[in-house]
Design a protein around this motif. Sequence first.
Motif, PDB file in Angstrom:
ATOM      1  N   PHE A 174       0.834  -1.202   0.000  1.00  3.83           N
ATOM      2  CA  PHE A 174       0.000   0.000   0.000  1.00  3.83           C
ATOM      3  C   PHE A 174       0.869   1.253   0.000  1.00  3.83           C
ATOM      4  N   ILE A 175       1.969   1.203   0.743  1.00  4.99           N
ATOM      5  CA  ILE A 175       2.934   2.303   0.813  1.00  4.99           C
ATOM      6  C   ILE A 175       4.281   1.753   0.384  1.00  4.99           C
ATOM      7  N   GLU A 176       4.974   2.502  -0.485  1.00  6.24           N
ATOM      8  CA  GLU A 176       6.302   2.074  -0.925  1.00  6.24           C
ATOM      9  C   GLU A 176       7.280   3.241  -0.872  1.00  6.24           C
ATOM     10  N   PHE A 177       8.414   2.976  -0.280  1.00  2.65           N
ATOM     11  CA  PHE A 177       9.572   3.877  -0.384  1.00  2.65           C
ATOM     12  C   PHE A 177      10.569   3.173  -1.288  1.00  2.65           C
ATOM     13  N   ARG A 178      10.860   3.781  -2.439  1.00  3.04           N
ATOM     14  CA  ARG A 178      11.754   3.167  -3.412  1.00  3.04           C
ATOM     15  C   ARG A 178      13.060   3.950  -3.488  1.00  3.04           C
ATOM     16  N   HIS A 179      14.107   3.368  -2.939  1.00  2.00           N
ATOM     17  CA  HIS A 179      15.452   3.955  -2.975  1.00  2.00           C
ATOM     18  C   HIS A 179      15.410   5.445  -2.596  1.00  2.00           C
ATOM     19  N   VAL A 180      14.786   5.721  -1.491  1.00  3.72           N
ATOM     20  CA  VAL A 180      14.601   7.104  -1.046  1.00  3.72           C
ATOM     21  C   VAL A 180      15.833   7.599  -0.281  1.00  3.72           C
ATOM     22  N   THR A 181      16.299   8.768  -0.677  1.00  2.00           N
ATOM     23  CA  THR A 181      17.379   9.461   0.033  1.00  2.00           C
ATOM     24  C   THR A 181      16.915  10.870   0.356  1.00  2.00           C
ATOM     25  N   LYS A 182      17.229  11.327   1.553  1.00  2.00           N
ATOM     26  CA  LYS A 182      16.912  12.698   1.935  1.00  2.00           C
ATOM     27  C   LYS A 182      18.154  13.333   2.557  1.00  2.00           C
ATOM     28  N   ARG A 183      18.604  14.428   1.925  1.00  2.00           N
ATOM     29  CA  ARG A 183      19.758  15.167   2.428  1.00  2.00           C
ATOM     30  C   ARG A 183      19.321  16.546   2.911  1.00  2.00           C
ATOM     31  N   PHE A 184      19.918  16.966   3.999  1.00  2.00           N
ATOM     32  CA  PHE A 184      19.789  18.345   4.469  1.00  2.00           C
ATOM     33  C   PHE A 184      21.198  18.937   4.427  1.00  2.00           C
ATOM     34  N   GLY A 185      21.502  19.622   3.320  1.00  2.00           N
ATOM     35  CA  GLY A 185      22.874  20.067   3.116  1.00  2.00           C
ATOM     36  C   GLY A 185      23.764  18.850   2.899  1.00  2.00           C
ATOM     37  N   GLU A 186      24.811  18.723   3.708  1.00  2.00           N
ATOM     38  CA  GLU A 186      25.708  17.579   3.596  1.00  2.00           C
ATOM     39  C   GLU A 186      25.261  16.406   4.468  1.00  2.00           C
ATOM     40  N   PHE A 187      24.274  16.637   5.334  1.00  2.00           N
ATOM     41  CA  PHE A 187      23.807  15.585   6.232  1.00  2.00           C
ATOM     42  C   PHE A 187      22.800  14.685   5.517  1.00  2.00           C
ATOM     43  N   VAL A 188      23.040  13.376   5.549  1.00  2.00           N
ATOM     44  CA  VAL A 188      22.139  12.401   4.936  1.00  2.00           C
ATOM     45  C   VAL A 188      21.232  11.837   6.028  1.00  2.00           C
ATOM     46  N   ALA A 189      19.960  12.265   6.017  1.00  2.00           N
ATOM     47  CA  ALA A 189      19.008  11.816   7.045  1.00  2.00           C
ATOM     48  C   ALA A 189      18.444  10.445   6.726  1.00  2.00           C
ATOM     49  N   VAL A 190      18.175  10.195   5.435  1.00  2.00           N
ATOM     50  CA  VAL A 190      17.684   8.893   4.960  1.00  2.00           C
ATOM     51  C   VAL A 190      18.555   8.497   3.782  1.00  2.00           C
ATOM     52  N   ASP A 191      19.083   7.272   3.818  1.00  2.00           N
ATOM     53  CA  ASP A 191      20.120   6.875   2.875  1.00  2.00           C
ATOM     54  C   ASP A 191      19.686   5.682   2.019  1.00  2.00           C
ATOM     55  N   ASP A 192      19.236   5.950   0.791  1.00  2.00           N
ATOM     56  CA  ASP A 192      18.893   4.912  -0.192  1.00  2.00           C
ATOM     57  C   ASP A 192      18.029   3.820   0.433  1.00  2.00           C
ATOM     58  N   LEU A 193      16.907   4.230   0.990  1.00  2.00           N
ATOM     59  CA  LEU A 193      16.046   3.330   1.764  1.00  2.00           C
ATOM     60  C   LEU A 193      14.866   2.843   0.938  1.00  2.00           C
ATOM     61  N   SER A 194      14.612   1.544   1.003  1.00  2.00           N
ATOM     62  CA  SER A 194      13.429   0.953   0.365  1.00  2.00           C
ATOM     63  C   SER A 194      12.625   0.201   1.424  1.00  2.00           C
ATOM     64  N   LEU A 195      11.291   0.380   1.367  1.00  2.00           N
ATOM     65  CA  LEU A 195      10.418  -0.213   2.380  1.00  2.00           C
ATOM     66  C   LEU A 195       9.023  -0.389   1.809  1.00  2.00           C
ATOM     67  N   GLN A 196       8.361  -1.471   2.186  1.00  2.00           N
ATOM     68  CA  GLN A 196       6.987  -1.738   1.754  1.00  2.00           C
ATOM     69  C   GLN A 196       6.095  -1.932   2.980  1.00  2.00           C
ATOM     70  N   ILE A 197       4.955  -1.230   2.988  1.00  2.00           N
ATOM     71  CA  ILE A 197       3.974  -1.313   4.071  1.00  2.00           C
ATOM     72  C   ILE A 197       2.635  -1.671   3.436  1.00  2.00           C
ATOM     73  N   TYR A 198       1.841  -2.505   4.122  1.00  2.00           N
ATOM     74  CA  TYR A 198       0.620  -3.043   3.523  1.00  2.00           C
ATOM     75  C   TYR A 198      -0.636  -2.420   4.122  1.00  2.00           C
ATOM     76  N   GLU A 199      -1.710  -2.466   3.339  1.00  2.00           N
ATOM     77  CA  GLU A 199      -2.976  -1.879   3.768  1.00  2.00           C
ATOM     78  C   GLU A 199      -3.472  -2.561   5.040  1.00  2.00           C
ATOM     79  N   ARG A 200      -3.991  -1.738   5.972  1.00  2.00           N
ATOM     80  CA  ARG A 200      -4.530  -2.160   7.269  1.00  2.00           C
ATOM     81  C   ARG A 200      -3.424  -2.581   8.239  1.00  2.00           C
ATOM     82  N   GLU A 201      -2.182  -2.344   7.879  1.00  2.00           N
ATOM     83  CA  GLU A 201      -1.080  -2.705   8.765  1.00  2.00           C
ATOM     84  C   GLU A 201      -0.846  -1.596   9.789  1.00  2.00           C
ATOM     85  N   PHE A 202      -0.497  -1.984  11.004  1.00  2.00           N
ATOM     86  CA  PHE A 202      -0.030  -1.056  12.030  1.00  2.00           C
ATOM     87  C   PHE A 202       1.485  -1.214  12.027  1.00  2.00           C
TER      88      PHE A 202
END
Length: 383
Positions: A24-52
């Motif tokens: 239901f939710i997918e993060f595909r190779h997500v990276t988030k940088r704030f300047g030189e700081f890497v907060a999220v580094d090439d992250l992939s994740l799958q979450i399913y409907e009705r999941e906690f």
Amino acid sequence: MVGPAIGPIRRSFAPWNDPGVKPFIEFRHVTKRFGEFVAVDDLSLQIYEREFFALLGPSGCGKTTLMRMLGGFDEPTDGQVLLDGQDLGGIPPYRRPTNMMFQSYALFPHMSVWDNIAFGLRQDGTPKAEIKARVEEMLALVKLEKFARRKPQQLSGGQRQRVALARSLAKKPKVLLLDEPLGALDKKLREETQFELTDLQMKLGMTFLIVTHDQEEAMTVADRIAVMDQGRIVQVATPAEIYEQPNSRYVADFIGDINILEGHLAPAPPGSTRLECAATGANVEVRQETAAPTGGQAWFAIRPEKVRISLDAPTDPSVNAVRGEVWDIGYLGDVSIYHVRLSTGATLKATITNATRLVERPITWEDKVWLTWSHDAGVILTR
């Protein structure tokens, strides 16, 4: 009338094991940088409907940043975030089918409980009759009907938390984002509210994503947990798997209390692993196979509640056993934690459940004791 128990429903809910179910939710190779700081580094994740689903980790590991990217408050530097197959790139927060409940609750102090819950619906131009029906429904859901006309400052912390939850749910989002939602509550109320959250999530059939650094909270509410460290996911699994089968020392040490002993792998019979462990002064045998080579470095991890402590030497030759002296005792009410100093200088912890009222402690400070555990009580970790 008593409704169906949640336990059986929880046990049968495992869409991540069904290759035919789409995430239901997918993060595909997500990276988030704030300047030189890497907060999220090439992250992939799958979450399913009705999941906690819980994102768990220490402060600064990237879990809140990941949630904010799903909610639209931050945009990924690289990669994609998808919800129900739709790429959310460029869609502002107010147009996403998500809603976030903030740690501070962010209630409007000059508005009543009723008006706080109705606020988002009014902003969307929802008809008055529909707003009234929806707000009344939310008040009943969180059991605050009698407090509808009160202001937030006239409520307890737990009641304010319920108002914030009701306001977040009023617009019927596809995903509810919970950012440390119980952090402001005292321990007892927090524990009660955790079960209320799971009941509510099951009743609504919604997808919940919670960010927390509280391992007990994640273990209580979540179907699955992603343990994070430095912008990466270290392990994704059910609470039981995370606790009983951690895939690394980091996860083992982060979740619950644990003994971790270093050693080197020795030849062992099929189906087992043997660790030459300097800390215990003896070999530790585990009913677990490992692909690591003989002589390689490894660690043995065992929970204190799986270590038995006794004044008497073990009669079963098949168990792992070491001898030591009681160095310290922690009485926690429901359990007592024994710190036992071994002849090597290492310390092992063992937990005893206080099943009867404490009148006389059978094992006390400076007693010579035996610690034993079965071959399937712990795990071998190679990283």
